[in-house]
Design a protein around this motif. Structure first.
Motif, PDB file in Angstrom:
ATOM      1  N   TRP A   1      -2.864  13.636  -1.148  1.00  0.00           N
ATOM      2  CA  TRP A   1      -3.627  13.849  -2.376  1.00  0.00           C
ATOM      3  C   TRP A   1      -3.692  15.333  -2.731  1.00  0.00           C
ATOM      4  O   TRP A   1      -3.915  16.168  -1.868  1.00  0.00           O
ATOM      5  CB  TRP A   1      -5.049  13.334  -2.196  1.00  0.00           C
TER       6      TRP A   1
ATOM      7  N   LEU B   1       0.841  -1.189   0.000  1.00  0.00           N
ATOM      8  CA  LEU B   1       0.000   0.000   0.000  1.00  0.00           C
ATOM      9  C   LEU B   1       0.876   1.239   0.000  1.00  0.00           C
ATOM     10  O   LEU B   1       1.980   1.221   0.547  1.00  0.00           O
ATOM     11  CB  LEU B   1      -0.885   0.033   1.253  1.00  0.00           C
TER      12      LEU B   1
ATOM     13  N   LYS C   1       0.782   5.114   1.328  1.00  0.00           N
ATOM     14  CA  LYS C   1       0.109   6.165   2.093  1.00  0.00           C
ATOM     15  C   LYS C   1       0.441   7.467   1.375  1.00  0.00           C
ATOM     16  O   LYS C   1       1.614   7.771   1.121  1.00  0.00           O
ATOM     17  CB  LYS C   1       0.602   6.208   3.531  1.00  0.00           C
ATOM     18  N   CYS C   2      -0.591   8.233   1.031  1.00  0.00           N
ATOM     19  CA  CYS C   2      -0.396   9.344   0.106  1.00  0.00           C
ATOM     20  C   CYS C   2      -0.964  10.664   0.606  1.00  0.00           C
ATOM     21  O   CYS C   2      -1.869  10.716   1.419  1.00  0.00           O
ATOM     22  CB  CYS C   2      -1.072   9.018  -1.219  1.00  0.00           C
TER      23      CYS C   2
ATOM     24  N   ILE D   1     -10.711  13.811   0.667  1.00  0.00           N
ATOM     25  CA  ILE D   1     -10.198  12.442   0.638  1.00  0.00           C
ATOM     26  C   ILE D   1     -10.037  11.961   2.078  1.00  0.00           C
ATOM     27  O   ILE D   1      -9.253  12.500   2.840  1.00  0.00           O
ATOM     28  CB  ILE D   1      -8.842  12.352  -0.103  1.00  0.00           C
ATOM     29  N   ASN D   2     -10.810  10.955   2.459  1.00  0.00           N
ATOM     30  CA  ASN D   2     -10.721  10.402   3.807  1.00  0.00           C
ATOM     31  C   ASN D   2      -9.779   9.217   3.878  1.00  0.00           C
ATOM     32  O   ASN D   2      -9.227   8.917   4.919  1.00  0.00           O
ATOM     33  CB  ASN D   2     -12.102   9.971   4.298  1.00  0.00           C
ATOM     34  N   ASP D   3      -9.610   8.521   2.778  1.00  0.00           N
ATOM     35  CA  ASP D   3      -8.758   7.338   2.750  1.00  0.00           C
ATOM     36  C   ASP D   3      -7.429   7.717   2.114  1.00  0.00           C
ATOM     37  O   ASP D   3      -7.373   8.066   0.940  1.00  0.00           O
ATOM     38  CB  ASP D   3      -9.431   6.224   1.957  1.00  0.00           C
ATOM     39  N   VAL D   4      -6.369   7.641   2.872  1.00  0.00           N
ATOM     40  CA  VAL D   4      -5.058   8.065   2.374  1.00  0.00           C
ATOM     41  C   VAL D   4      -4.264   6.923   1.760  1.00  0.00           C
ATOM     42  O   VAL D   4      -3.150   7.124   1.313  1.00  0.00           O
ATOM     43  CB  VAL D   4      -4.228   8.739   3.490  1.00  0.00           C
ATOM     44  N   PHE D   5      -4.832   5.708   1.715  1.00  0.00           N
ATOM     45  CA  PHE D   5      -4.113   4.537   1.207  1.00  0.00           C
ATOM     46  C   PHE D   5      -4.627   4.104  -0.160  1.00  0.00           C
ATOM     47  O   PHE D   5      -5.818   4.174  -0.429  1.00  0.00           O
ATOM     48  CB  PHE D   5      -4.240   3.359   2.182  1.00  0.00           C
ATOM     49  N   ILE D   6      -3.687   3.670  -1.016  1.00  0.00           N
ATOM     50  CA  ILE D   6      -4.029   3.081  -2.301  1.00  0.00           C
ATOM     51  C   ILE D   6      -3.164   1.838  -2.488  1.00  0.00           C
ATOM     52  O   ILE D   6      -2.114   1.700  -1.854  1.00  0.00           O
ATOM     53  CB  ILE D   6      -3.788   4.064  -3.472  1.00  0.00           C
TER      54      ILE D   6
END
Length: 128
Positions: A89, A84, A86-87, A117-122
């Motif tokens: 955005w 993953l 952690k970003c 953006i609530n989710d910082v993972f991709i």
């Protein structure tokens, strides 16, 4: 360092191992990505990430992010792992990006952080 093994949904349904590994770099999709911290002070590095967007509407939104951490989650064996990113955005509205009319290059306003953006993972495999 890349992972080409697909993880079954049944393994993903189980919790990953408690030990999580963080790295400063990762090779995926033909690119080497570095964390912002790793690249600080170096002559060259790549912490910028592009994700081709797709939506259910007629407008397709692309995403531009800065890599903060590379996280490896392992599921019960070395062959079953997920990477993953952690970003951080960036805003992709007119306020955050523009295309240079002369050269056609994309310019990103580094001060325009995306607020919704609530989710910082991709998944690392999503990145270009």
């Amino acid at each position: 360092m890349g992972c080409s093994v697909a993880i079954s949904l049944s393994l993903l349904g189980l919790a990953p191992e408690r030990k999580v590994k963080c790295d400063n770099e990762y090779f995926v999709n033909g690119y080497v990505f570095h964390t912002e911290e790793y690249g600080h002070g170096r002559k060259t590095y790549n912490s910028g990430v592009y994700i081709k967007g797709s939506t259910s509407s007629e407008f397709e939104v692309d995403y531009y992010i800065r890599l903060e951490e590379v996280i490896k989650l392992q599921y019960h064996s070395e062959q079953n792992r997920v990477f993953l990113f952690k970003c951080y955005w960036y805003d992709t509205t007119d306020r955050g990006i523009r295309v240079d009319p002369h050269y056609g290059l994309l310019e990103i306003n580094l001060k325009a952080r995306h607020r919704n953006i609530n989710d910082v993972f991709i998944f690392a495999k999503q990145c270009q």
